[in-house]
Design a protein around this motif. Sequence first.
Motif, PDB file in Angstrom:
ATOM      1  N   GLY A  38       0.822  -1.194   0.000  1.00  0.00           N
ATOM      2  CA  GLY A  38       0.000   0.000   0.000  1.00  0.00           C
ATOM      3  C   GLY A  38       0.854   1.240   0.000  1.00  0.00           C
ATOM      4  N   ALA A  39       0.311   2.279  -0.598  1.00  0.00           N
ATOM      5  CA  ALA A  39       1.016   3.553  -0.660  1.00  0.00           C
ATOM      6  C   ALA A  39       0.044   4.651  -0.293  1.00  0.00           C
ATOM      7  N   SER A  40       0.521   5.607   0.466  1.00  0.00           N
ATOM      8  CA  SER A  40      -0.300   6.731   0.874  1.00  0.00           C
ATOM      9  C   SER A  40       0.557   7.986   0.842  1.00  0.00           C
ATOM     10  N   GLY A  41       0.100   8.993   0.140  1.00  0.00           N
ATOM     11  CA  GLY A  41       0.833  10.246   0.018  1.00  0.00           C
ATOM     12  C   GLY A  41       1.361  10.421  -1.390  1.00  0.00           C
ATOM     13  N   PRO A  42       1.549  11.652  -1.832  1.00  0.00           N
ATOM     14  CA  PRO A  42       2.023  11.917  -3.187  1.00  0.00           C
ATOM     15  C   PRO A  42       3.384  11.272  -3.460  1.00  0.00           C
ATOM     16  N   GLY A  43       3.510  10.616  -4.607  1.00  0.00           N
ATOM     17  CA  GLY A  43       4.793  10.049  -5.030  1.00  0.00           C
ATOM     18  C   GLY A  43       5.229   8.804  -4.286  1.00  0.00           C
ATOM     19  N   GLN A  44       4.332   8.157  -3.551  1.00  0.00           N
ATOM     20  CA  GLN A  44       4.676   6.947  -2.817  1.00  0.00           C
ATOM     21  C   GLN A  44       4.276   5.725  -3.645  1.00  0.00           C
ATOM     22  N   GLY A  45       4.885   4.582  -3.352  1.00  0.00           N
ATOM     23  CA  GLY A  45       4.524   3.391  -4.110  1.00  0.00           C
ATOM     24  C   GLY A  45       5.134   2.128  -3.556  1.00  0.00           C
ATOM     25  N   CYS A  46       4.678   1.010  -4.115  1.00  0.00           N
ATOM     26  CA  CYS A  46       5.176  -0.314  -3.737  1.00  0.00           C
ATOM     27  C   CYS A  46       5.479  -1.116  -4.990  1.00  0.00           C
ATOM     28  N   ILE A  47       6.467  -1.974  -4.876  1.00  0.00           N
ATOM     29  CA  ILE A  47       6.797  -2.918  -5.933  1.00  0.00           C
ATOM     30  C   ILE A  47       6.777  -4.308  -5.315  1.00  0.00           C
ATOM     31  N   THR A  48       6.030  -5.215  -5.946  1.00  0.00           N
ATOM     32  CA  THR A  48       5.978  -6.606  -5.529  1.00  0.00           C
ATOM     33  C   THR A  48       6.529  -7.443  -6.674  1.00  0.00           C
ATOM     34  N   VAL A  49       7.471  -8.327  -6.372  1.00  0.00           N
ATOM     35  CA  VAL A  49       8.056  -9.215  -7.377  1.00  0.00           C
ATOM     36  C   VAL A  49       7.653 -10.639  -7.036  1.00  0.00           C
ATOM     37  N   LEU A  50       7.010 -11.322  -7.994  1.00  0.00           N
ATOM     38  CA  LEU A  50       6.610 -12.714  -7.813  1.00  0.00           C
ATOM     39  C   LEU A  50       7.550 -13.606  -8.600  1.00  0.00           C
ATOM     40  N   ARG A  51       8.050 -14.649  -7.950  1.00  0.00           N
ATOM     41  CA  ARG A  51       8.891 -15.657  -8.600  1.00  0.00           C
ATOM     42  C   ARG A  51       8.323 -17.027  -8.259  1.00  0.00           C
ATOM     43  N   SER A  52       8.737 -18.058  -8.982  1.00  0.00           N
ATOM     44  CA  SER A  52       8.209 -19.394  -8.737  1.00  0.00           C
ATOM     45  C   SER A  52       8.575 -19.897  -7.337  1.00  0.00           C
ATOM     46  N   ASN A  53       9.673 -19.400  -6.758  1.00  0.00           N
ATOM     47  CA  ASN A  53      10.104 -19.849  -5.431  1.00  0.00           C
ATOM     48  C   ASN A  53       9.794 -18.821  -4.343  1.00  0.00           C
ATOM     49  N   GLY A  54       8.895 -17.881  -4.619  1.00  0.00           N
ATOM     50  CA  GLY A  54       8.533 -16.885  -3.615  1.00  0.00           C
ATOM     51  C   GLY A  54       8.467 -15.502  -4.222  1.00  0.00           C
ATOM     52  N   GLY A  55       8.575 -14.502  -3.390  1.00  0.00           N
ATOM     53  CA  GLY A  55       8.496 -13.134  -3.871  1.00  0.00           C
ATOM     54  C   GLY A  55       8.939 -12.163  -2.805  1.00  0.00           C
ATOM     55  N   GLY A  56       8.810 -10.902  -3.118  1.00  0.00           N
ATOM     56  CA  GLY A  56       9.204  -9.866  -2.180  1.00  0.00           C
ATOM     57  C   GLY A  56       8.423  -8.598  -2.435  1.00  0.00           C
ATOM     58  N   ASN A  57       8.426  -7.725  -1.452  1.00  0.00           N
ATOM     59  CA  ASN A  57       7.651  -6.501  -1.492  1.00  0.00           C
ATOM     60  C   ASN A  57       8.509  -5.360  -0.966  1.00  0.00           C
ATOM     61  N   SER A  58       8.456  -4.204  -1.621  1.00  0.00           N
ATOM     62  CA  SER A  58       9.212  -3.048  -1.169  1.00  0.00           C
ATOM     63  C   SER A  58       8.365  -1.797  -1.386  1.00  0.00           C
ATOM     64  N   CYS A  59       8.224  -0.972  -0.354  1.00  0.00           N
ATOM     65  CA  CYS A  59       7.452   0.259  -0.450  1.00  0.00           C
ATOM     66  C   CYS A  59       8.330   1.443  -0.047  1.00  0.00           C
ATOM     67  N   SER A  60       8.196   2.545  -0.807  1.00  0.00           N
ATOM     68  CA  SER A  60       8.983   3.744  -0.506  1.00  0.00           C
ATOM     69  C   SER A  60       8.492   4.888  -1.385  1.00  0.00           C
ATOM     70  N   GLY A  61       9.186   6.002  -1.288  1.00  0.00           N
ATOM     71  CA  GLY A  61       8.910   7.119  -2.180  1.00  0.00           C
ATOM     72  C   GLY A  61       9.439   6.790  -3.565  1.00  0.00           C
ATOM     73  N   LEU A  62       8.550   6.739  -4.547  1.00  0.00           N
ATOM     74  CA  LEU A  62       8.968   6.407  -5.909  1.00  0.00           C
ATOM     75  C   LEU A  62       8.951   7.614  -6.835  1.00  0.00           C
ATOM     76  N   GLY A  63       8.379   8.730  -6.388  1.00  0.00           N
ATOM     77  CA  GLY A  63       8.313   9.903  -7.252  1.00  0.00           C
ATOM     78  C   GLY A  63       7.574   9.576  -8.534  1.00  0.00           C
ATOM     79  N   ASP A  64       8.077  10.048  -9.654  1.00  0.00           N
ATOM     80  CA  ASP A  64       7.488   9.754 -10.962  1.00  0.00           C
ATOM     81  C   ASP A  64       8.147   8.520 -11.548  1.00  0.00           C
ATOM     82  N   ALA A  65       8.150   7.433 -10.802  1.00  0.00           N
ATOM     83  CA  ALA A  65       8.821   6.204 -11.234  1.00  0.00           C
ATOM     84  C   ALA A  65       8.269   5.716 -12.569  1.00  0.00           C
ATOM     85  N   ALA A  66       9.180   5.357 -13.438  1.00  0.00           N
ATOM     86  CA  ALA A  66       8.802   4.810 -14.735  1.00  0.00           C
ATOM     87  C   ALA A  66       8.341   3.377 -14.559  1.00  0.00           C
ATOM     88  N   ARG A  67       7.815   2.824 -15.631  1.00  0.00           N
ATOM     89  CA  ARG A  67       7.380   1.425 -15.622  1.00  0.00           C
ATOM     90  C   ARG A  67       8.539   0.549 -15.183  1.00  0.00           C
TER      91      ARG A  67
END
Length: 94
Positions: A38-67
Amino acid sequence: MTIRFKGPAGPATLSVTEVGPNKVEYTVKSGSGRSQGGASGPGQGCITVLRSNGGGNSCSGLGDAARPSPQPDAVVIQATTGEDGTAILRIVSE
């Protein structure tokens, strides 16, 4: 809203659980795994990576993050708050 897609470990779902001005929250289910972000506030964001053996999640200020870039044998999910208060959701796979 729920989006179904093929993940590295089989069928997966992305459920957007809340959207509001400068806010987005979601849950990802893949196989027996589950991740929330979850992200709250301007320019905030999360990235979740799914892999066959698990995954991970990271949230922080991303600004105008590209794809996010595709990663081998993975699905990358990015949820950010846009500069105009909207929610932006991207799903990238190779």
